[in-house]
Design an enzyme around this catalytic site. Structure first.
Site, PDB file in Angstrom:
ATOM      1  N   GLU A   1     -58.571  73.987 -31.054  1.00 33.30           N
ATOM      2  CA  GLU A   1     -57.479  73.039 -31.291  1.00 33.30           C
ATOM      3  C   GLU A   1     -56.223  73.761 -31.733  1.00 33.30           C
ATOM      4  OE1 GLU A   1     -56.456  72.086 -34.757  1.00 33.30           O
ATOM      5  OE2 GLU A   1     -58.315  72.054 -35.915  1.00 33.30           O
TER       6      GLU A   1
ATOM      7  N   LYS B   1     -63.545  67.817 -43.460  1.00 30.18           N
ATOM      8  CA  LYS B   1     -62.673  68.359 -44.507  1.00 30.18           C
ATOM      9  C   LYS B   1     -63.043  67.754 -45.856  1.00 30.18           C
ATOM     10  CE  LYS B   1     -58.782  69.264 -41.397  1.00 30.18           C
ATOM     11  NZ  LYS B   1     -59.338  68.722 -40.138  1.00 30.18           N
TER      12      LYS B   1
END
Length: 299
Positions: free
Chosen positions: A24, A158
Site C-alpha cells: 500500500e 492498529k
C-alpha cells in the site's frame, strides 16, 4: 473498463508466473514523515525482493492506478502534499477526476485483485475505532477482507483501535484470521494483545494451502494473517497503552474523526513515544513483507 498500469518489472513477473506482493502507499503519504516514508518504502520493496518476489506498490497517479512504482515516483510521492487517501468509496472518483491518491488496505486489495496479485503486505489493518458506539467509525478494510480474495499480511490491527470489537467484526464477516506462529492476535507495536487468534499456522506453505482451499470452495473474501512484530523491535503493551490512551483522548477533545483520525493518532504516537513507535512501525512492515514474499512464492 479502467486499466491498471503495471510497471515493467511487475508485468514481467506476472507474465512469467513469478511471485508478486502488493504494497500500500498511504504509509508514504499519510503514515510516516519525510524522509522516513520513502526510506521505509524502499526497505519494504527490498525485503520483498530478498524473499524472491516482485514488489508492486499501489497508487493512483493522475487518475491512473499503478501496480508497481518507479523509484522516482516513490520519491515524488514522499515529498508531495494533497494526495487523497483512497478507499473503496473514492477510488473511482480519483480515477474519474484524474487525481493523485495513495491506497489504504481496502483500495490496495481492490487494485491488487484487478492486477492479478494475490498477496499483500501492510503494517496494520484498519478496524473498529474506540468509541464506535458514538461515532460508528469502522474501517472499510474489514468489509473488503470479506469480499476481495487477497491475502493480507499485517502485524494485526492498529493498536489505536478497539481490538476486541475489530476481531469480533472480522468473525461476523467470515474473515479467516490466522496467527502466524502465534496463538494470539498481534497488537501492531506489541506482540501480544491478550486476544486469541482464531487459527494458527506456522508455515507459509500452510497459509498458501488455506488460500487455495478457499478458492476451490468458492468462498468470498481474503485471508488475514497476523504476523507479530519481531521481539527485538516490539514496544510491550503495558508501555505503549498509556500513550495510545492519551492520543485517543486528544483526538476526541479536538473533534478529529474520519480519514483524518488515523494519521493524527499515528503522528501523536510518534511524539509521545519519542520516535519509538516509528522505529517499531518500520520493523514490523519489513517483517510482514518478508513473510508475504514467502507466501506468494508458496502460491
Amino acid at each position: 473498463m479502467t486499466s491498471i498500469a503495471h510497471s515493467a518489472a511487475v508485468s514481467a513477473a506476472l507474465r512469467d508466473g513469478k511471485p508478486v506482493v502488493a504494497l500500500e502507499s498511504t504509509i508514504i503519504t499519510h503514515g510516516m514523515p519525510w524522509p522516513q516514508n520513502v526510506e521505509t518504502a524502499r526497505k519494504v520493496e527490498a525485503a520483498v525482493r530478498a524473499g524472491g518476489a516482485e514488489p508492486a506498490t499501489i497508487a493512483v497517479l493522475d487518475g491512473v492506478i499503478h501496480a508497481g512504482l518507479e523509484d522516482s515516483q516513490l520519491e515524488a510521492m514522499g515529498k508531495a502534499t494533497g494526495f487523497l487517501k483512497l478507499s473503496r468509496a473514492d477510488l473511482g472518483y480519483a480515477v474519474a477526476t484524474r487525481k493523485n491518491g495513495s491506497t489504504t488496505v481496502a483500495a490496495t486489495m481492490i487494485a491488487a485483485d484487478r492486477a492479478g496479485i494475490r498477496v499483500f503486505a501492510t503494517g496494520g489493518i484498519g478496524g473498529v475505532h474506540r468509541g464506535v458506539e458514538k461515532t460508528y467509525d469502522i474501517s472499510a478494510d474489514l468489509q473488503e477482507l470479506a469480499r476481495t480474495p487477497v491475502c493480507v499480511v499485517c502485524a494485526g490491527a492498529k493498536a489505536i483501535l478497539d481490538l476486541p470489537k475489530t476481531l469480533e467484526t472480522l468473525e461476523t464477516l467470515g474473515v479467516p484470521v490466522v496467527g502466524y506462529g502465534s496463538d494470539e492476535f498481534p497488537a501492531f507495536w506489541s506482540r501480544r494483545s491478550g486476544l486469541a487468534a482464531p487459527m494458527r499456522l506456522d508455515d507459509p506453505a500452510d497459509i498458501a494451502a488455506l488460500i487455495r482451499a478457499r478458492a476451490e470452495l468458492r468462498l468470498d473474501g481474503g485471508v488475514l494473517v497476523g504476523n507479530p512484530i519481531p521481539l527485538a523491535d516490539e514496544i510491550a503493551a503495558n508501555e505503549i497503552n498509556p500513550a495510545i490512551e492519551a492520543a485517543v483522548d486528544e483526538a476526541d477533545a479536538m473533534g478529529i474523526s474520519g480519514k483524518a483520525l488515523t494519521p493524527f493518532l499515528l503522528s501523536r504516537m510518534l511524539d509521545l513515544t519519542q520516535g519509538r513507535s516509528l522505529i517499531a512501525n518500520i520493523a514490523l512492515v519489513e517483517n510482514n513483507a518478508r513473510l508475504a514474499a514467502k507466501i506468494a512464492a508458496a502460491l
